[in-house]
Scaffold this active site. Structure first.
Site, PDB file in Angstrom:
ATOM      1  N   GLU A 100       0.825  -1.214   0.000  1.00 35.47           N
ATOM      2  CA  GLU A 100       0.000   0.000   0.000  1.00 35.47           C
ATOM      3  C   GLU A 100       0.859   1.263   0.000  1.00 35.47           C
ATOM      4  O   GLU A 100       0.543   2.248  -0.668  1.00 35.47           O
ATOM      5  CB  GLU A 100      -0.933   0.001   1.215  1.00 35.47           C
ATOM      6  CG  GLU A 100      -1.865   1.213   1.247  1.00 35.47           C
ATOM      7  CD  GLU A 100      -2.822   1.184   2.424  1.00 35.47           C
ATOM      8  OE1 GLU A 100      -3.551   2.166   2.605  1.00 35.47           O
ATOM      9  OE2 GLU A 100      -2.842   0.167   3.159  1.00 35.47           O
ATOM     10  N   ARG A 101       1.961   1.214   0.738  1.00 40.23           N
ATOM     11  CA  ARG A 101       2.840   2.394   0.779  1.00 40.23           C
ATOM     12  C   ARG A 101       3.465   2.669  -0.584  1.00 40.23           C
ATOM     13  O   ARG A 101       3.685   3.821  -0.962  1.00 40.23           O
ATOM     14  CB  ARG A 101       3.937   2.190   1.836  1.00 40.23           C
ATOM     15  CG  ARG A 101       3.436   2.316   3.273  1.00 40.23           C
ATOM     16  CD  ARG A 101       4.512   2.012   4.274  1.00 40.23           C
ATOM     17  NE  ARG A 101       4.933   0.622   4.213  1.00 40.23           N
ATOM     18  CZ  ARG A 101       5.978   0.136   4.879  1.00 40.23           C
ATOM     19  NH1 ARG A 101       6.711   0.937   5.626  1.00 40.23           N
ATOM     20  NH2 ARG A 101       6.276  -1.144   4.796  1.00 40.23           N
ATOM     21  N   ARG A 127       7.762  -4.966   8.990  1.00 38.94           N
ATOM     22  CA  ARG A 127       8.161  -3.560   8.999  1.00 38.94           C
ATOM     23  C   ARG A 127       9.142  -3.297  10.132  1.00 38.94           C
ATOM     24  O   ARG A 127       8.908  -3.682  11.277  1.00 38.94           O
ATOM     25  CB  ARG A 127       6.934  -2.657   9.181  1.00 38.94           C
ATOM     26  CG  ARG A 127       6.066  -2.511   7.952  1.00 38.94           C
ATOM     27  CD  ARG A 127       4.786  -1.783   8.283  1.00 38.94           C
ATOM     28  NE  ARG A 127       5.043  -0.554   9.042  1.00 38.94           N
ATOM     29  CZ  ARG A 127       4.098   0.116   9.698  1.00 38.94           C
ATOM     30  NH1 ARG A 127       2.864  -0.330   9.727  1.00 38.94           N
ATOM     31  NH2 ARG A 127       4.402   1.231  10.340  1.00 38.94           N
TER      32      ARG A 127
END
Length: 206
Positions: A32-33, A68
């Site tokens: 998404e980023r 992450r």
């Protein structure tokens, strides 16, 4: 990332899945980023891989999230729990195996979920990430003692302030009419500290 995409476009496809109502739109399962960066870079289209297995899409999204580097330990624990809730993994051992982590690391992180809500709120509010401190806190059974340990701990900002205010010892030696000064110590002083030191030395010598 947006600047890189401007120069090289999107090299790694996004993973998407069709919405349940099949209205021709899709949900992002991963990256998404990367999509946000592509929009910032002005791209109108990006490469995508369409998957049709909802469970696989959830697994991809969750695993991307737990990998992450900036993920807070408590958020990481919640992501591990999602892997269990979605039946992607049966137990912490499977999570460790799937992610290539030690079983103790996963279990220790998930132990944060057993702490009281007040404690979790403080951990997130102060952005506490010290795992040694977590171990010490979770050994306590009384909430007030847990909160006390966290409130009295040196958070990163406090530790940084402490380092700035550290004491510096200046060594001055007079031998055979020669004055020797430790210049390494002087280099650690700010301009304001040097000014204060000069005034103090002058007052002593007068």
């Amino acid at each position: 990332m947006a600047e890189t995409i401007k120069s090289h476009e999107v090299r790694q496809p996004l993973t998407i899945i069709s919405k349940e109502d099949n209205d021709g739109t899709y949900e992002i399962a991963s990256e998404e980023r990367r999509l946000k960066a592509a929009i910032m870079a002005g791209l109108k289209a990006v490469p995508c891989i369409i998957i049709h297995d909802k469970k696989a899409a959830i697994e991809i999204a969750l695993i991307e999230n737990v990998q992450r580097k900036d993920l807070h330990p408590l958020k990481l624990a919640q992501a591990y729990q999602q892997l269990l809730d979605e039946e992607i993994c049966a137990n912490p051992n499977e999570i460790a195996k799937k992610l290539g982590l030690s079983r103790s690391s996963v279990s220790e992180t998930m132990k944060l979920l057993t702490s009281p809500e007040n404690l979790k709120d403080l951990i997130l509010k102060e952005n506490i990430i010290n795992r040694d401190l977590f171990r010490e806190v979770l050994e306590e059974s009384d909430l007030s003692q847990m909160l006390g340990l966290l409130e009295n701990a040196n958070y990163p900002a406090k530790e940084a302030s402490k380092r700035v205010k550290r004491k510096v010892s200046l060594k001055v030696v007079l031998s055979n009419g020669q004055i020797c000064i430790d210049t390494n110590a002087l280099s650690k002083l700010s301009k304001e500290d040097k000014k204060t030191l000069k005034q103090e030395l002058l007052s002593i010598l007068q």
